[in-house]
Design a protein around this motif. Structure first.
Motif, mmCIF file in Angstrom:
data_model
loop_
_atom_site.group_PDB
_atom_site.id
_atom_site.type_symbol
_atom_site.label_atom_id
_atom_site.label_comp_id
_atom_site.label_asym_id
_atom_site.label_seq_id
_atom_site.Cartn_x
_atom_site.Cartn_y
_atom_site.Cartn_z
ATOM 1 N N ARG A 91 7.883 -2.469 6.089
ATOM 2 C CA ARG A 91 7.475 -3.134 7.331
ATOM 3 C C ARG A 91 7.733 -2.232 8.536
ATOM 4 O O ARG A 91 6.895 -2.111 9.429
ATOM 5 C CB ARG A 91 8.241 -4.446 7.489
ATOM 6 C CG ARG A 91 7.762 -5.313 8.634
ATOM 7 C CD ARG A 91 8.565 -6.581 8.736
ATOM 8 N NE ARG A 91 8.060 -7.470 9.782
ATOM 9 C CZ ARG A 91 8.691 -8.574 10.192
ATOM 10 N NH1 ARG A 91 9.842 -8.920 9.630
ATOM 11 N NH2 ARG A 91 8.170 -9.314 11.154
ATOM 12 N N ILE A 92 8.889 -1.579 8.557
ATOM 13 C CA ILE A 92 9.230 -0.695 9.685
ATOM 14 C C ILE A 92 8.321 0.523 9.715
ATOM 15 O O ILE A 92 7.792 0.906 10.768
ATOM 16 C CB ILE A 92 10.710 -0.278 9.609
ATOM 17 C CG1 ILE A 92 11.619 -1.491 9.832
ATOM 18 C CG2 ILE A 92 11.015 0.805 10.643
ATOM 19 C CD1 ILE A 92 13.089 -1.215 9.536
ATOM 20 N N VAL A 93 8.123 1.139 8.542
ATOM 21 C CA VAL A 93 7.280 2.340 8.485
ATOM 22 C C VAL A 93 5.865 2.015 8.930
ATOM 23 O O VAL A 93 5.239 2.770 9.685
ATOM 24 C CB VAL A 93 7.279 2.931 7.066
ATOM 25 C CG1 VAL A 93 6.195 3.998 6.927
ATOM 26 C CG2 VAL A 93 8.642 3.525 6.741
ATOM 27 N N ARG A 94 5.351 0.878 8.488
ATOM 28 C CA ARG A 94 3.997 0.480 8.882
ATOM 29 C C ARG A 94 3.921 0.303 10.403
ATOM 30 O O ARG A 94 2.941 0.700 11.035
ATOM 31 C CB ARG A 94 3.634 -0.839 8.177
ATOM 32 C CG ARG A 94 2.171 -1.241 8.255
ATOM 33 C CD ARG A 94 1.352 -0.502 7.203
ATOM 34 N NE ARG A 94 -0.046 -0.903 7.234
ATOM 35 C CZ ARG A 94 -0.530 -1.953 6.577
ATOM 36 N NH1 ARG A 94 0.285 -2.704 5.829
ATOM 37 N NH2 ARG A 94 -1.804 -2.238 6.643
ATOM 38 N N ALA A 95 4.966 -0.292 10.978
ATOM 39 C CA ALA A 95 4.976 -0.519 12.430
ATOM 40 C C ALA A 95 5.057 0.791 13.203
ATOM 41 O O ALA A 95 4.437 0.933 14.264
ATOM 42 C CB ALA A 95 6.154 -1.423 12.806
ATOM 43 N N VAL A 96 5.803 1.755 12.683
ATOM 44 C CA VAL A 96 5.960 3.041 13.373
ATOM 45 C C VAL A 96 4.615 3.722 13.573
ATOM 46 O O VAL A 96 4.357 4.344 14.610
ATOM 47 C CB VAL A 96 6.922 3.960 12.582
ATOM 48 C CG1 VAL A 96 6.815 5.408 13.067
ATOM 49 C CG2 VAL A 96 8.354 3.468 12.721
ATOM 50 N N GLY A 97 3.717 3.596 12.589
ATOM 51 C CA GLY A 97 2.419 4.254 12.683
ATOM 52 C C GLY A 97 1.482 3.677 13.714
ATOM 53 O O GLY A 97 0.491 4.310 14.084
ATOM 54 N N GLY A 98 1.761 2.475 14.209
ATOM 55 C CA GLY A 98 0.935 1.866 15.255
ATOM 56 C C GLY A 98 -0.203 1.039 14.701
ATOM 57 O O GLY A 98 -0.526 1.072 13.519
ATOM 58 N N GLY B 42 16.434 -2.657 2.788
ATOM 59 C CA GLY B 42 15.740 -2.938 1.556
ATOM 60 C C GLY B 42 14.309 -2.441 1.610
ATOM 61 O O GLY B 42 13.764 -2.167 2.690
ATOM 62 N N GLU B 43 13.667 -2.361 0.435
ATOM 63 C CA GLU B 43 12.335 -1.773 0.356
ATOM 64 C C GLU B 43 11.312 -2.540 1.191
ATOM 65 O O GLU B 43 10.447 -1.933 1.843
ATOM 66 C CB GLU B 43 11.877 -1.693 -1.098
ATOM 67 C CG GLU B 43 10.564 -0.946 -1.300
ATOM 68 C CD GLU B 43 10.629 0.517 -0.886
ATOM 69 O OE1 GLU B 43 9.557 1.106 -0.608
ATOM 70 O OE2 GLU B 43 11.736 1.101 -0.847
ATOM 71 N N ASP B 44 11.377 -3.878 1.164
ATOM 72 C CA ASP B 44 10.413 -4.666 1.948
ATOM 73 C C ASP B 44 10.536 -4.355 3.434
ATOM 74 O O ASP B 44 9.528 -4.194 4.138
ATOM 75 C CB ASP B 44 10.619 -6.164 1.711
ATOM 76 C CG ASP B 44 10.156 -6.602 0.333
ATOM 77 O OD1 ASP B 44 9.462 -5.808 -0.338
ATOM 78 O OD2 ASP B 44 10.506 -7.728 -0.080
ATOM 79 N N GLN B 45 11.779 -4.260 3.924
ATOM 80 C CA GLN B 45 11.984 -3.972 5.348
ATOM 81 C C GLN B 45 11.583 -2.538 5.674
ATOM 82 O O GLN B 45 11.030 -2.266 6.743
ATOM 83 C CB GLN B 45 13.437 -4.223 5.737
ATOM 84 C CG GLN B 45 13.655 -4.233 7.255
ATOM 85 C CD GLN B 45 15.055 -4.651 7.643
ATOM 86 O OE1 GLN B 45 15.948 -4.737 6.795
ATOM 87 N NE2 GLN B 45 15.265 -4.908 8.925
ATOM 88 N N VAL B 46 11.861 -1.619 4.750
ATOM 89 C CA VAL B 46 11.455 -0.222 4.960
ATOM 90 C C VAL B 46 9.955 -0.136 5.158
ATOM 91 O O VAL B 46 9.459 0.522 6.086
ATOM 92 C CB VAL B 46 11.890 0.656 3.771
ATOM 93 C CG1 VAL B 46 11.194 2.020 3.827
ATOM 94 C CG2 VAL B 46 13.402 0.844 3.762
ATOM 95 N N ALA C 99 0.847 -1.196 0.000
ATOM 96 C CA ALA C 99 0.000 0.000 0.000
ATOM 97 C C ALA C 99 0.881 1.246 0.000
ATOM 98 O O ALA C 99 2.013 1.230 0.501
ATOM 99 C CB ALA C 99 -0.916 -0.002 1.219
ATOM 100 N N PRO C 100 0.385 2.351 -0.548
ATOM 101 C CA PRO C 100 1.182 3.585 -0.578
ATOM 102 C C PRO C 100 1.600 4.025 0.822
ATOM 103 O O PRO C 100 0.823 3.933 1.775
ATOM 104 C CB PRO C 100 0.229 4.601 -1.215
ATOM 105 C CG PRO C 100 -0.743 3.778 -2.005
ATOM 106 C CD PRO C 100 -0.920 2.510 -1.229
ATOM 107 N N ILE C 101 2.821 4.507 0.943
ATOM 108 C CA ILE C 101 3.309 5.020 2.226
ATOM 109 C C ILE C 101 2.703 6.402 2.451
ATOM 110 O O ILE C 101 2.792 7.274 1.572
ATOM 111 C CB ILE C 101 4.846 5.097 2.231
ATOM 112 C CG1 ILE C 101 5.439 3.680 2.162
ATOM 113 C CG2 ILE C 101 5.347 5.831 3.481
ATOM 114 C CD1 ILE C 101 6.954 3.663 2.054
#
Length: 417
Positions: A287-294, A281-285, A263-265
């Motif tokens: 995953r991390i960004v999604r987790a940061v948002g809660g 890598g993009e997949d990890q980025v 999904a779009p960041i």
């Protein structure tokens, strides 16, 4: 504050979809709650990241009793009543730290990290039959799930796994906020409000208040984030998970943070994503960004802790009309500094004295307590929303008061035992 000379029958205070305000005001009810609920069921005391090493300790509470959560020399977690067996003085007043033992400041009784009595001045004066092994600190039964440590004075309490029941899968989902790293605590805000503990317990799965009480928070967001948090007409729900636990799903697309990673960041996370791409890598980025948002839900665990979107909310009954609150920020142990930094900034945006959320919440909690002080027999409504059968229990619209009814069913069951 009301103080009735005789206990009031709990079954008369909750009728299924309404309660009596006496529940917020009566001292005898409060005293009974401490005995029948907080001394008999599993109470959250710490996260294991708060006691990471041998000798690490954290002060906490089980109802009115101060306890020490400590990791001993074997690496095992112990939860000890914070009182000397001699004259009841507290043996620890430091909120968190590391030590090799505990010593009472009054008469010098010394205890090991497992609570056993190791030494005391002039033991011969107690006589030849004095057995130190019988005078260790009171050790509570403790168990943990996904790093969440619970304790109880009740040796006959059901296993923690059984007590949590269907709530465990929601804890599993909540812990995906590690973004591939272990979840860790990052710090906390502490405050108290002049109101009964159940007023706060009701709030965690109450979406009905969100667009009203948190209007200033919504106005502080960018348009994209504001749309995300405008969920009253969405597909969310509140579900009774049994044993007083409940979950309120506000943003269904953020329930499983590892799903739909393509999904779009969101715009507010674009700068973070660019910074992370330097080392990941993009997949990890993603995953991390999604987790940061809660996460997109609040999980209420009876009687004292919530996994609330992106933080732990812990309540402690102090008096019938005073409750202490801890809002504990969580992040990624060993994760990118930029990600944890943004987690803290998001936490501060809502929590703390300068946040847009907590001050407004505490204001209305106090107003409920003030309003309940009179007309003690007038009923308070928790009847919003009809319940259908969900996956694990009764389920209602996201603005339904299903979670409150879930908590009060457990309250009544324990208070009537």
């Amino acid at each position: 504050m009301l103080d009735y000379p005789h206990p009031i029958a709990p079954e008369t205070l909750f009728s299924g979809d309404r309660i009596k305000s006496t529940m917020y005001e009566d001292q005898s009810i409060f005293n009974e709650e401490m005995e029948k609920i907080f001394a008999r069921t599993w109470v959250w005391v710490a996260h294991d990241s708060e006691v990471p090493e041998k000798g690490s300790f954290k002060l906490s509470w089980v109802g009115p009793q101060s306890v020490i959560v400590v990791r001993d020399r074997k690496g095992d977690i112990n939860v000890l009543a914070n009182r000397c067996r001699h004259r009841a003085a507290t043996v620890c007043e430091v909120k968190q730290g590391k030590t090799s033992s505990f010593q009472c400041p009054y008469h010098g009784w010394g205890y090991a990290l497992d609570g056993s009595l190791r030494a005391l001045p002039q033991p011969e004066e107690y006589g030849e039959d004095f057995d130190k092994s019988k005078y260790g600190m009171k050790s509570l039964r403790s168990e943990s799930y996904r790093g969440m440590i619970f304790a109880t004075f009740n040796e006959a309490a059901e296993p923690l796994d059984d007590f949590l029941g269907p709530a465990k899968k929601w804890i599993d989902l909540f812990m995906k906020q590690g973004g591939g790293y272990p979840v860790t605590t990052l710090g906390e805000h502490q405050f108290s409000f002049p109101g009964n503990w159940k007023i706060q317990l009701e709030n965690t799965t109450d979406a009905y208040h969100f667009p009203i009480v948190h209007k200033s928070f919504l106005q502080s967001l960018d348009k994209e984030a504001e749309k995300t948090f405008t969920f009253m007409d969405g597909a969310g729900f509140v579900e009774d998970l049994g044993n007083g636990h409940s979950v309120m799903v506000m943003i269904p697309e953020l329930v499983d943070l590892e799903a739909n990673l393509d999904a779009p960041i969101p715009e507010r996370f674009q700068q973070l994503a660019e910074e992370l791409r330097k080392e990941h890598g993009e997949d990890q980025v993603r995953r991390i960004v999604r987790a940061v948002g809660g996460s997109g839900f609040n999980l209420n665990l009876f009687p004292n802790v919530a996994c609330s979107m992106a933080f732990f909310r812990v309540l402690r009954p102090v008096r019938v009309n005073e409750t202490a609150i801890r809002h504990i920020a969580i992040g990624m142990k060993g994760g990118p500094a930029a990600a944890n930094r943004m987690r803290l900034r998001l936490h501060e945006h809502f929590q703390g004295p300068l946040g847009f959320g907590s001050p407004d919440d505490s204001e209305v909690w106090e107003r409920v307590q003030r309003g309940a002080a009179g007309l003690e027999q007038q009923e308070i409504l928790v009847n919003r929303g009809g319940d259908e059968q969900g996956t694990d229990g009764p389920r209602g619209h996201v603005s339904a008061e299903t979670g409150m009814r879930a908590a009060y069913k457990m309250w009544k069951r324990m208070m009537s035992a």
